[in-house]
Write a protein that holds these residues in place. Structure first.
Motif, PDB file in Angstrom:
ATOM      1  N   PHE A 296      -6.944  -2.205  -1.249  1.00 52.02           N
ATOM      2  CA  PHE A 296      -6.359  -3.380  -1.887  1.00 52.02           C
ATOM      3  C   PHE A 296      -7.317  -3.923  -2.931  1.00 52.02           C
ATOM      4  O   PHE A 296      -8.509  -4.124  -2.647  1.00 52.02           O
ATOM      5  CB  PHE A 296      -6.057  -4.470  -0.850  1.00 52.02           C
ATOM      6  CG  PHE A 296      -4.846  -4.188  -0.003  1.00 52.02           C
ATOM      7  CD1 PHE A 296      -3.590  -4.560  -0.422  1.00 52.02           C
ATOM      8  CD2 PHE A 296      -4.973  -3.532   1.205  1.00 52.02           C
ATOM      9  CE1 PHE A 296      -2.478  -4.296   0.339  1.00 52.02           C
ATOM     10  CE2 PHE A 296      -3.875  -3.258   1.981  1.00 52.02           C
ATOM     11  CZ  PHE A 296      -2.610  -3.645   1.552  1.00 52.02           C
ATOM     12  N   ALA A 297      -6.798  -4.175  -4.121  1.00 56.14           N
ATOM     13  CA  ALA A 297      -7.601  -4.781  -5.175  1.00 56.14           C
ATOM     14  C   ALA A 297      -7.663  -6.290  -4.971  1.00 56.14           C
ATOM     15  O   ALA A 297      -7.009  -6.855  -4.091  1.00 56.14           O
ATOM     16  CB  ALA A 297      -7.014  -4.443  -6.545  1.00 56.14           C
ATOM     17  N   GLU A 298      -8.467  -6.961  -5.797  1.00 55.34           N
ATOM     18  CA  GLU A 298      -8.606  -8.408  -5.668  1.00 55.34           C
ATOM     19  C   GLU A 298      -7.295  -9.136  -5.948  1.00 55.34           C
ATOM     20  O   GLU A 298      -7.044 -10.202  -5.387  1.00 55.34           O
ATOM     21  CB  GLU A 298      -9.696  -8.907  -6.611  1.00 55.34           C
ATOM     22  CG  GLU A 298     -11.090  -8.386  -6.272  1.00 55.34           C
ATOM     23  CD  GLU A 298     -12.137  -8.909  -7.215  1.00 55.34           C
ATOM     24  OE1 GLU A 298     -11.752  -9.617  -8.178  1.00 55.34           O
ATOM     25  OE2 GLU A 298     -13.325  -8.621  -7.002  1.00 55.34           O
ATOM     26  N   ASP A 299      -6.466  -8.567  -6.833  1.00 51.09           N
ATOM     27  CA  ASP A 299      -5.185  -9.201  -7.134  1.00 51.09           C
ATOM     28  C   ASP A 299      -4.087  -8.803  -6.157  1.00 51.09           C
ATOM     29  O   ASP A 299      -2.921  -9.155  -6.357  1.00 51.09           O
ATOM     30  CB  ASP A 299      -4.749  -8.868  -8.560  1.00 51.09           C
ATOM     31  CG  ASP A 299      -4.704  -7.362  -8.808  1.00 51.09           C
ATOM     32  OD1 ASP A 299      -5.037  -6.600  -7.875  1.00 51.09           O
ATOM     33  OD2 ASP A 299      -4.341  -6.957  -9.924  1.00 51.09           O
ATOM     34  N   GLY A 300      -4.434  -8.041  -5.089  1.00 52.69           N
ATOM     35  CA  GLY A 300      -3.456  -7.678  -4.074  1.00 52.69           C
ATOM     36  C   GLY A 300      -2.724  -6.375  -4.333  1.00 52.69           C
ATOM     37  O   GLY A 300      -1.857  -6.003  -3.539  1.00 52.69           O
ATOM     38  N   VAL A 301      -3.053  -5.661  -5.402  1.00 55.74           N
ATOM     39  CA  VAL A 301      -2.369  -4.407  -5.717  1.00 55.74           C
ATOM     40  C   VAL A 301      -2.898  -3.309  -4.785  1.00 55.74           C
ATOM     41  O   VAL A 301      -4.112  -3.139  -4.633  1.00 55.74           O
ATOM     42  CB  VAL A 301      -2.585  -4.024  -7.192  1.00 55.74           C
ATOM     43  CG1 VAL A 301      -1.950  -2.677  -7.504  1.00 55.74           C
ATOM     44  CG2 VAL A 301      -2.013  -5.105  -8.100  1.00 55.74           C
ATOM     45  N   LEU A 302      -1.979  -2.587  -4.160  1.00 56.05           N
ATOM     46  CA  LEU A 302      -2.336  -1.512  -3.241  1.00 56.05           C
ATOM     47  C   LEU A 302      -2.410  -0.194  -3.991  1.00 56.05           C
ATOM     48  O   LEU A 302      -1.491   0.156  -4.743  1.00 56.05           O
ATOM     49  CB  LEU A 302      -1.307  -1.416  -2.111  1.00 56.05           C
ATOM     50  CG  LEU A 302      -1.503  -0.295  -1.095  1.00 56.05           C
ATOM     51  CD1 LEU A 302      -2.784  -0.510  -0.320  1.00 56.05           C
ATOM     52  CD2 LEU A 302      -0.315  -0.195  -0.163  1.00 56.05           C
ATOM     53  N   SER A 303      -3.490   0.557  -3.793  1.00 55.92           N
ATOM     54  CA  SER A 303      -3.685   1.830  -4.476  1.00 55.92           C
ATOM     55  C   SER A 303      -4.041   2.904  -3.452  1.00 55.92           C
ATOM     56  O   SER A 303      -4.849   2.654  -2.552  1.00 55.92           O
ATOM     57  CB  SER A 303      -4.804   1.735  -5.519  1.00 55.92           C
ATOM     58  OG  SER A 303      -4.526   0.754  -6.489  1.00 55.92           O
ATOM     59  N   PRO A 304      -3.454   4.108  -3.582  1.00 56.47           N
ATOM     60  CA  PRO A 304      -3.896   5.221  -2.731  1.00 56.47           C
ATOM     61  C   PRO A 304      -5.278   5.685  -3.165  1.00 56.47           C
ATOM     62  O   PRO A 304      -5.597   5.708  -4.358  1.00 56.47           O
ATOM     63  CB  PRO A 304      -2.832   6.292  -2.980  1.00 56.47           C
ATOM     64  CG  PRO A 304      -2.310   5.984  -4.352  1.00 56.47           C
ATOM     65  CD  PRO A 304      -2.378   4.491  -4.498  1.00 56.47           C
TER      66      PRO A 304
END
Length: 233
Positions: free
Chosen positions: A16-24
C-alpha cells in the motif's frame, strides 16, 4: 560502477502506498554476492565483473573451479553470473569493484528502475491454443475441429510449410527480461529488495537484478490551479 547483482525470487505480495493505492509487488533476495573475477578491456576486450551468490550451503566444485575461486580468495559458490560495468569503470576508480569484495542490496535505492532477468516457468509440450492463443474451432453443432491448428501448408505454390509457422511445441523455460520495474523497498540487513510488478520464474528461481538500461522517463503531474474563490458560470 557495478550495474547488477544476483538474486533469488522469494514470492509476490501487496504494498500500500501512502495515498492508499494498492500495488502488486515481488520480494527478491538480492545477494550477498562476492566478486570472483574482474575482467578488463585491456586483457579480456570488455569490462565486466563475475559475481558469485553466497548461500548457506557450501558449493562442491572440481579443482579447476576451486583454483578460480582461490585466486580471488573467496569460497566457491554454486551460482555465478557476469554483470557488465557502467561507463567510467575502465579507469579503475574507487567505485570499481575488486576481486574478493562484497556486493550487497544497498546497490539499489528506493525509486530506482531495474531490469530483472530470469528463466520463465516451463510448461512442457503445449498445443497452439495455450502456446500461441489460437481461437480454436467450434465446440458444438457437430464440430469435429476443436483445438487443432488448421491448415499450415499449401497444396499449390509454394507447397511447403513456411518458416516461422506457429505450431505446438515446448513452452516456457526461456530467458525473459522484465524492464523498468520500480524499486519500492530496500532492506540491506535482510538483503531483500521489493519491486513493483511481477518477475519471471517460480519462487526460489535465480535472477539477475540490474539497473535499467533504458529507464522510463518520469511524468510529473501538473500542479493544481490555485483557488481564487470565484465560481465559474
Amino acid at each position: 560502477m557495478l550495474t547488477g547483482i544476483i538474486g533469488k525470487k522469494i514470492g509476490m505480495t501487496q504494498v500500500f502506498a501512502e495515498d492508499g493505492v494498492l500495488s502488486p509487488a515481488t520480494v527478491l533476495k538480492a545477494g550477498p554476492c562476492v566478486v570472483v573475477q574482474r575482467k578488463t578491456a585491456d586483457r579480456d576486450g570488455y569490462d565486466s565483473v563475475q559475481l558469485g551468490l553466497v548461500e548457506e550451503k557450501t558449493a562442491r566444485v572440481n579443482r579447476p573451479v576451486a583454483g578460480h575461486y582461490k585466486r580471488a580468495n573467496v569460497p566457491p559458490t554454486r551460482i555465478r553470473r557476469e554483470v557488465p560495468l557502467g561507463p567510467g569503470s575502465s579507469d579503475g576508480g574507487d567505485e570499481t569493484p575488486k576481486e574478493g569484495e562484497q556486493v550487497l542490496a544497498s546497490l539499489f535505492a528506493e525509486g530506482d528502475q531495474v531490469d530483472v532477468v530470469g528463466i520463465s516457468r516451463g510448461r512442457g509440450f503445449q498445443g497452439v491454443m495455450k502456446r500461441h492463443g489460437f481461437r480454436g474451432g467450434g465446440a458444438t453443432h457437430g464440430s469435429m475441429f476443436h483445438r487443432a491448428p488448421g491448415s499450415i501448408g499449401q497444396s499449390s505454390y509454394p507447397s511447403r510449410v513456411m518458416k516461422g509457422m506457429r505450431g505446438p511445441g515446448r513452452m516456457g523455460g526461456d530467458r525473459v527480461t522484465v524492464r523498468n520495474l520500480r524499486v519500492i523497498q530496500v532492506n540491506a540487513d535482510t538483503h531483500t529488495v521489493v519491486v513493483r510488478g511481477a518477475v519471471p520464474g517460480a519462487p526460489g528461481g535465480y535472477l539477475v537484478i540490474r539497473k535499467a538500461v533504458a529507464p522510463r522517463r518520469q511524468v510529473v503531474a501538473p500542479a493544481p490551479a490555485p483557488d481564487t474563490g470565484k465560481k465559474k458560470r
